[in-house]
Design a protein around this motif. Structure first.
Motif, PDB file in Angstrom:
ATOM      1  N   LEU A  50       0.852  -1.194   0.000  1.00 30.53           N
ATOM      2  CA  LEU A  50       0.000   0.000   0.000  1.00 30.53           C
ATOM      3  C   LEU A  50       0.885   1.240   0.000  1.00 30.53           C
ATOM      4  O   LEU A  50       2.105   1.149   0.136  1.00 30.53           O
ATOM      5  CB  LEU A  50      -0.899  -0.001   1.241  1.00 30.53           C
ATOM      6  CG  LEU A  50      -1.885  -1.174   1.367  1.00 30.53           C
ATOM      7  CD1 LEU A  50      -2.484  -1.209   2.771  1.00 30.53           C
ATOM      8  CD2 LEU A  50      -2.986  -1.070   0.313  1.00 30.53           C
ATOM      9  N   THR A  51       0.264   2.383  -0.138  1.00 32.99           N
ATOM     10  CA  THR A  51       1.040   3.628  -0.096  1.00 32.99           C
ATOM     11  C   THR A  51       1.082   4.158   1.334  1.00 32.99           C
ATOM     12  O   THR A  51       0.200   3.854   2.161  1.00 32.99           O
ATOM     13  CB  THR A  51       0.418   4.694  -1.000  1.00 32.99           C
ATOM     14  OG1 THR A  51      -0.857   5.091  -0.470  1.00 32.99           O
ATOM     15  CG2 THR A  51       0.236   4.175  -2.426  1.00 32.99           C
ATOM     16  N   GLU A  52       2.092   4.965   1.610  1.00 33.62           N
ATOM     17  CA  GLU A  52       2.180   5.598   2.925  1.00 33.62           C
ATOM     18  C   GLU A  52       0.970   6.491   3.181  1.00 33.62           C
ATOM     19  O   GLU A  52       0.490   6.592   4.313  1.00 33.62           O
ATOM     20  CB  GLU A  52       3.461   6.427   3.028  1.00 33.62           C
ATOM     21  CG  GLU A  52       4.745   5.602   3.070  1.00 33.62           C
ATOM     22  CD  GLU A  52       5.960   6.484   3.201  1.00 33.62           C
ATOM     23  OE1 GLU A  52       6.058   7.209   4.226  1.00 33.62           O
ATOM     24  OE2 GLU A  52       6.805   6.480   2.287  1.00 33.62           O
ATOM     25  N   VAL A  53       0.475   7.125   2.133  1.00 31.12           N
ATOM     26  CA  VAL A  53      -0.700   7.991   2.264  1.00 31.12           C
ATOM     27  C   VAL A  53      -1.910   7.181   2.723  1.00 31.12           C
ATOM     28  O   VAL A  53      -2.685   7.622   3.590  1.00 31.12           O
ATOM     29  CB  VAL A  53      -1.001   8.703   0.932  1.00 31.12           C
ATOM     30  CG1 VAL A  53      -2.339   9.447   1.006  1.00 31.12           C
ATOM     31  CG2 VAL A  53       0.120   9.658   0.571  1.00 31.12           C
ATOM     32  N   THR A  54      -2.056   5.985   2.182  1.00 26.29           N
ATOM     33  CA  THR A  54      -3.175   5.123   2.580  1.00 26.29           C
ATOM     34  C   THR A  54      -3.078   4.757   4.054  1.00 26.29           C
ATOM     35  O   THR A  54      -4.066   4.830   4.799  1.00 26.29           O
ATOM     36  CB  THR A  54      -3.201   3.840   1.731  1.00 26.29           C
ATOM     37  OG1 THR A  54      -3.405   4.193   0.367  1.00 26.29           O
ATOM     38  CG2 THR A  54      -4.311   2.907   2.180  1.00 26.29           C
ATOM     39  N   ILE A  55      -1.886   4.374   4.497  1.00 28.26           N
ATOM     40  CA  ILE A  55      -1.694   4.020   5.906  1.00 28.26           C
ATOM     41  C   ILE A  55      -2.030   5.213   6.789  1.00 28.26           C
ATOM     42  O   ILE A  55      -2.728   5.082   7.808  1.00 28.26           O
ATOM     43  CB  ILE A  55      -0.256   3.548   6.174  1.00 28.26           C
ATOM     44  CG1 ILE A  55       0.084   2.308   5.327  1.00 28.26           C
ATOM     45  CG2 ILE A  55      -0.044   3.268   7.661  1.00 28.26           C
ATOM     46  CD1 ILE A  55      -0.767   1.099   5.633  1.00 28.26           C
ATOM     47  N   SER A  56      -1.546   6.375   6.422  1.00 28.81           N
ATOM     48  CA  SER A  56      -1.795   7.588   7.203  1.00 28.81           C
ATOM     49  C   SER A  56      -3.288   7.890   7.288  1.00 28.81           C
ATOM     50  O   SER A  56      -3.812   8.222   8.361  1.00 28.81           O
ATOM     51  CB  SER A  56      -1.049   8.775   6.579  1.00 28.81           C
ATOM     52  OG  SER A  56      -1.305   9.958   7.300  1.00 28.81           O
ATOM     53  N   LYS A  57      -3.980   7.765   6.164  1.00 31.64           N
ATOM     54  CA  LYS A  57      -5.419   8.046   6.146  1.00 31.64           C
ATOM     55  C   LYS A  57      -6.178   7.079   7.051  1.00 31.64           C
ATOM     56  O   LYS A  57      -7.049   7.490   7.821  1.00 31.64           O
ATOM     57  CB  LYS A  57      -5.955   7.946   4.716  1.00 31.64           C
ATOM     58  CG  LYS A  57      -5.633   9.156   3.828  1.00 31.64           C
ATOM     59  CD  LYS A  57      -6.290   8.997   2.467  1.00 31.64           C
ATOM     60  CE  LYS A  57      -6.069  10.223   1.597  1.00 31.64           C
ATOM     61  NZ  LYS A  57      -6.706  10.058   0.261  1.00 31.64           N
ATOM     62  N   VAL A  58      -5.840   5.798   6.970  1.00 32.24           N
ATOM     63  CA  VAL A  58      -6.539   4.799   7.775  1.00 32.24           C
ATOM     64  C   VAL A  58      -6.297   5.044   9.263  1.00 32.24           C
ATOM     65  O   VAL A  58      -7.216   4.976  10.082  1.00 32.24           O
ATOM     66  CB  VAL A  58      -6.104   3.369   7.386  1.00 32.24           C
ATOM     67  CG1 VAL A  58      -6.742   2.344   8.318  1.00 32.24           C
ATOM     68  CG2 VAL A  58      -6.489   3.066   5.943  1.00 32.24           C
ATOM     69  N   GLU A  59      -5.048   5.366   9.615  1.00 32.36           N
ATOM     70  CA  GLU A  59      -4.751   5.597  11.021  1.00 32.36           C
ATOM     71  C   GLU A  59      -5.355   6.897  11.531  1.00 32.36           C
ATOM     72  O   GLU A  59      -5.434   7.123  12.742  1.00 32.36           O
ATOM     73  CB  GLU A  59      -3.236   5.576  11.257  1.00 32.36           C
ATOM     74  CG  GLU A  59      -2.637   4.187  11.109  1.00 32.36           C
ATOM     75  CD  GLU A  59      -1.250   4.044  11.702  1.00 32.36           C
ATOM     76  OE1 GLU A  59      -0.669   5.088  12.083  1.00 32.36           O
ATOM     77  OE2 GLU A  59      -0.755   2.904  11.800  1.00 32.36           O
ATOM     78  N   ASN A  60      -5.787   7.740  10.636  1.00 40.39           N
ATOM     79  CA  ASN A  60      -6.447   8.987  11.019  1.00 40.39           C
ATOM     80  C   ASN A  60      -7.966   8.909  10.882  1.00 40.39           C
ATOM     81  O   ASN A  60      -8.650   9.936  10.932  1.00 40.39           O
ATOM     82  CB  ASN A  60      -5.897  10.160  10.208  1.00 40.39           C
ATOM     83  CG  ASN A  60      -4.544  10.632  10.720  1.00 40.39           C
ATOM     84  OD1 ASN A  60      -4.441  11.250  11.774  1.00 40.39           O
ATOM     85  ND2 ASN A  60      -3.490  10.304   9.981  1.00 40.39           N
ATOM     86  N   GLY A  61      -8.471   7.683  10.739  1.00 44.02           N
ATOM     87  CA  GLY A  61      -9.908   7.498  10.793  1.00 44.02           C
ATOM     88  C   GLY A  61     -10.621   7.249   9.487  1.00 44.02           C
ATOM     89  O   GLY A  61     -11.830   6.996   9.473  1.00 44.02           O
ATOM     90  N   HIS A  62      -9.890   7.295   8.353  1.00 45.43           N
ATOM     91  CA  HIS A  62     -10.528   7.022   7.063  1.00 45.43           C
ATOM     92  C   HIS A  62     -10.847   5.518   6.970  1.00 45.43           C
ATOM     93  O   HIS A  62      -9.986   4.680   7.230  1.00 45.43           O
ATOM     94  CB  HIS A  62      -9.589   7.429   5.926  1.00 45.43           C
ATOM     95  CG  HIS A  62     -10.131   7.140   4.559  1.00 45.43           C
ATOM     96  ND1 HIS A  62     -11.034   7.967   3.936  1.00 45.43           N
ATOM     97  CD2 HIS A  62      -9.908   6.115   3.703  1.00 45.43           C
ATOM     98  CE1 HIS A  62     -11.338   7.466   2.750  1.00 45.43           C
ATOM     99  NE2 HIS A  62     -10.661   6.339   2.587  1.00 45.43           N
ATOM    100  N   GLN A  63     -12.079   5.185   6.634  1.00 42.99           N
ATOM    101  CA  GLN A  63     -12.480   3.781   6.570  1.00 42.99           C
ATOM    102  C   GLN A  63     -11.920   3.100   5.312  1.00 42.99           C
ATOM    103  O   GLN A  63     -12.190   3.547   4.190  1.00 42.99           O
ATOM    104  CB  GLN A  63     -13.998   3.658   6.592  1.00 42.99           C
ATOM    105  CG  GLN A  63     -14.604   3.929   7.965  1.00 42.99           C
ATOM    106  CD  GLN A  63     -14.155   2.905   9.004  1.00 42.99           C
ATOM    107  OE1 GLN A  63     -14.400   1.716   8.872  1.00 42.99           O
ATOM    108  NE2 GLN A  63     -13.480   3.378  10.051  1.00 42.99           N
TER     109      GLN A  63
END
Length: 357
Positions: free
Chosen positions: A27-40
């Motif tokens: 996955l991308t780092e952006v995806t990980i960041s989004k998920v850890e910040n609450g993006h489903q």
């Protein structure tokens, strides 16, 4: 709903940065960041995260976990600790809280019996004596340190972090005191670490950062541990003259401490002069006692957890069942329970559990 905080716990337990998890999961780092910040995340992303982290799918869909903040925890060797080591240890604390919540639902555990001694931060030896008096210990050596702690309501769990930088840590959660001990250390070092963390629990009560600067808090906890394990009166009645390192090596078994810790205590109590202390420390170092304990004592383990597992096994329940109930990898439970052995695969019950100090 996918829980972002549980993703952080799992990532931290695997000692992965966001970048490393992204690479492992494809996955991308952006995806990980989004998920850890609450993006489903979508199902495909979830499956990739599960595969990379090795945690059960259900773990990520449970309620928010109990997260430990660094400032609420008293760590030893905090300055030496890497961020990944600190985060992995804090995540182990989160899993340890979950384990004890599971146990609390099934057993009546000893209530906490600690006293707030923060007023004695500048007199750690006095604090150690007051706690010994409160517990009715007198000046005698403590037979089994962990059994004593558990009988007083302290929840003791193990750490299996393969690092020299994480010795032990402690914290209060929901009015319950917790101590985590690294099992990679010698038994004597672990005993001292346990007493050191007890010092934090009673002297700094709810986090060293709120009550004392780190260096002061560590010094205070060390002095508390030394006096708690090796009371002045008992030291002086048992040893009044020391001429060689061999006397210390023979005597240390009485208090289940390292040779170096006993030598330092003898110096603190003026039984060893500064010159003799330095000479004996050099002797002990040459014999391997600076980095290890060639003639060591047996390692203590959790009496309370042993009783819990024995009761569960009698009902057909095992650690693997606990892991399944908590949606944790089996090895996460193993890492918390001192390697206690028993059948690997139970149905819950409610029971009273007494631990005698």
């Amino acid at each position: 709903m996918f829980c972002a905080d549980r993703l952080k716990v799992a990532r931290h337990r695997r000692k992965l940065s966001g970048k490393q998890l992204a690479a492992a999961a494809g996955l991308t780092e952006v995806t990980i960041s989004k998920v850890e910040n609450g993006h489903q995340p979508d199902d495909a992303t979830i499956e990739k995260l599960i595969a990379a982290l090795g945690y059960p799918r259900a773990f990520f869909f449970m309620d928010k976990p109990e997260l430990l903040e660094p400032q609420s925890v008293s760590f030893r060797s905090l300055k030496k600790m890497k961020a990944a080591e600190r985060n992995a240890s804090l995540a182990a604390g989160s899993n340890g809280i979950s384990l004890y919540q599971w146990i609390d639902e099934r057993f009546e555990l000893p209530a906490p019996d600690l006293i707030d001694l923060s007023i004695e931060q500048e007199r750690p030896e006095v604090a150690a004596r007051l706690l010994r008096q409160h517990w009715g210990l007198g000046d005698r050596p403590i037979g089994n340190i962990l059994r004593l702690f558990e009988s007083k309501g302290i929840r003791v769990l193990s750490l299996s972090e393969n690092t020299q930088n994480v010795d032990a840590y402690s914290f209060w959660h929901a009015e319950h005191p917790f101590i985590f001990l690294n099992q990679k250390k010698t038994a004597e070092r672990s005993n001292f670490d346990a007493a050191h963390e007890l010092g934090h629990l009673v002297l700094h009560f709810h986090a060293q950062a709120e009550s004392a600067p780190e260096d002061d808090a560590e010094r205070q906890a060390n002095q508390f541990a030394s006096a708690f394990l090796m009371p002045d009166a008992d030291i002086k009645s048992y040893i009044n003259q020391v001429y060689s390192s061999s006397q210390i090596i023979k005597a240390k078994a009485r208090w289940k401490v390292s040779a170096m810790a006993l030598a330092m205590r003898l110096n603190q109590t003026k039984i060893l002069s500064d010159w003799t202390y330095r000479s004996i420390v050099i002797e002990l170092g040459k014999q391997g006692y600076r980095t290890g304990e060639p003639l060591g004592t047996d390692r203590e383990t959790s009496t309370l957890l042993a009783k819990v597992f024995s009761a569960l096994w009698s009902k057909g329940l095992t650690k693997r069942d606990i892991a399944d109930d908590l949606n944790l990898p089996w090895e996460e439970i193993e890492s918390l329970v001192f390697g206690l052995t028993g059948p690997a695969t139970i149905r819950p019950m409610k029971a009273s559990l007494t631990v005698v100090g």
